[in-house]
Design a protein around this motif. Structure first.
Motif, short mmCIF file in Angstrom:
data_model
loop_
_atom_site.label_atom_id
_atom_site.label_comp_id
_atom_site.label_asym_id
_atom_site.label_seq_id
_atom_site.Cartn_x
_atom_site.Cartn_y
_atom_site.Cartn_z
N THR A 1 -35.10 -42.69 28.18
CA THR A 1 -33.83 -42.79 29.04
C THR A 1 -33.74 -44.22 29.48
OG1 THR A 1 -34.21 -40.35 29.75
CG2 THR A 1 -32.48 -41.67 30.81
N ILE A 2 -34.34 -44.75 30.20
CA ILE A 2 -34.40 -46.03 30.70
C ILE A 2 -34.17 -46.83 29.70
CG2 ILE A 2 -35.18 -48.05 31.96
CD1 ILE A 2 -36.86 -45.73 33.53
N ALA A 3 -34.89 -47.06 28.82
CA ALA A 3 -34.70 -48.19 27.42
C ALA A 3 -33.40 -47.86 26.62
CB ALA A 3 -35.97 -47.77 26.51
N GLU A 4 -33.13 -46.69 26.72
CA GLU A 4 -31.78 -46.36 25.87
C GLU A 4 -30.37 -46.68 26.62
OE1 GLU A 4 -32.36 -42.17 24.13
OE2 GLU A 4 -33.82 -43.05 22.79
N THR A 5 -30.66 -47.09 27.79
CA THR A 5 -29.48 -47.37 28.61
C THR A 5 -28.83 -48.43 28.09
OG1 THR A 5 -30.31 -46.29 30.62
CG2 THR A 5 -28.68 -47.65 30.97
N GLU A 6 -27.47 -48.46 28.07
CA GLU A 6 -26.42 -49.56 27.55
C GLU A 6 -27.22 -50.93 28.35
OE1 GLU A 6 -22.12 -50.83 26.61
OE2 GLU A 6 -22.47 -48.79 27.50
N GLY A 7 -27.33 -51.77 27.80
CA GLY A 7 -27.73 -53.09 28.50
C GLY A 7 -28.92 -53.40 28.77
N VAL A 8 -30.03 -52.37 28.44
CA VAL A 8 -31.43 -52.53 28.63
C VAL A 8 -31.80 -52.96 27.11
CG1 VAL A 8 -33.56 -51.53 29.00
CG2 VAL A 8 -31.64 -50.90 30.69
N LEU A 9 -32.69 -54.23 27.31
CA LEU A 9 -33.38 -54.48 26.12
C LEU A 9 -34.81 -53.99 25.97
CD1 LEU A 9 -32.49 -58.37 26.09
CD2 LEU A 9 -31.46 -56.52 24.52
N GLN A 10 -35.43 -53.90 27.11
CA GLN A 10 -36.99 -53.68 27.03
C GLN A 10 -37.35 -53.12 28.51
OE1 GLN A 10 -39.44 -56.79 26.10
NE2 GLN A 10 -41.31 -55.80 26.12
N VAL A 11 -38.03 -52.14 28.56
CA VAL A 11 -38.96 -51.62 29.68
C VAL A 11 -40.24 -52.44 29.50
CG1 VAL A 11 -39.84 -49.51 30.97
CG2 VAL A 11 -37.87 -49.40 29.56
N THR A 12 -40.31 -53.23 30.62
CA THR A 12 -41.67 -53.90 30.73
C THR A 12 -42.83 -53.39 31.63
OG1 THR A 12 -40.62 -55.24 32.61
CG2 THR A 12 -40.44 -55.99 30.32
N SER A 13 -42.33 -52.58 32.45
CA SER A 13 -43.53 -51.77 33.13
C SER A 13 -42.85 -50.40 33.79
CB SER A 13 -43.85 -52.70 34.51
OG SER A 13 -42.95 -52.66 35.51
N TYR A 14 -44.05 -49.66 34.18
CA TYR A 14 -43.37 -48.36 34.28
C TYR A 14 -44.54 -47.74 35.25
CZ TYR A 14 -42.25 -43.25 34.35
OH TYR A 14 -41.87 -42.08 34.59
N LYS A 15 -44.22 -46.88 36.34
CA LYS A 15 -45.48 -46.21 36.97
C LYS A 15 -44.85 -45.04 37.52
CE LYS A 15 -48.54 -46.84 41.04
NZ LYS A 15 -48.82 -47.91 42.07
#
Length: 124
Positions: free
Chosen positions: A74-88
């Protein structure tokens, strides 16, 4: 991109009697927060959008990796996001209904930002 700015309660920010707008990285961060609060099937114009809270997140048989994938996607597919770099993610089964995630992402403006999301289904 320009959107109406939302306040902490996710209502339109109408401070000083005026609507406020947001753009750039602030708008992207706001869009992520809105999307993380949207339940799968909730939006009548596209019932394929939203987090599968009932189907995955709160399903006792779901694996932590399935929950992680649901949020990261969901975060990665948000308009304006190129990449999720960390997640916890943090979820304590003894504290029913409290779920917390922290994440970092790179925007289309080449800015790395951090985000947090806490969900308490009991509203406490």
């Amino acid at each position: 991109m320009i959107s109406f700015k939302l306040n902490e309660q996710m209502d339109f920010d109408i401070s000083n009697g005026k609507f406020h707008l947001t753009s750039g990285d602030d708008e992207i961060a706001q869009k992520i927060q809105v999307r993380l609060r949207q339940f799968y099937g909730e939006w009548f114009l596209d019932n394929e959008k939203g987090i599968k809270y009932h189907e995955i997140v709160w399903e006792p048989s779901s694996l932590p990796s399935q929950v992680q994938n649901e949020f990261k996607k969901t975060i990665a597919e948000t308009e304006g996001v190129l990449q999720v770099t960390s997640y916890k993610q943090a979820y304590d089964p003894d504290i029913y209904g409290l779920f917390n995630i922290s994440f970092s992402y790179i925007t289309i403006n080449n800015t790395e930002l951090e985000g947090n999301f806490e969900l308490n289904i009991l509203g406490e």
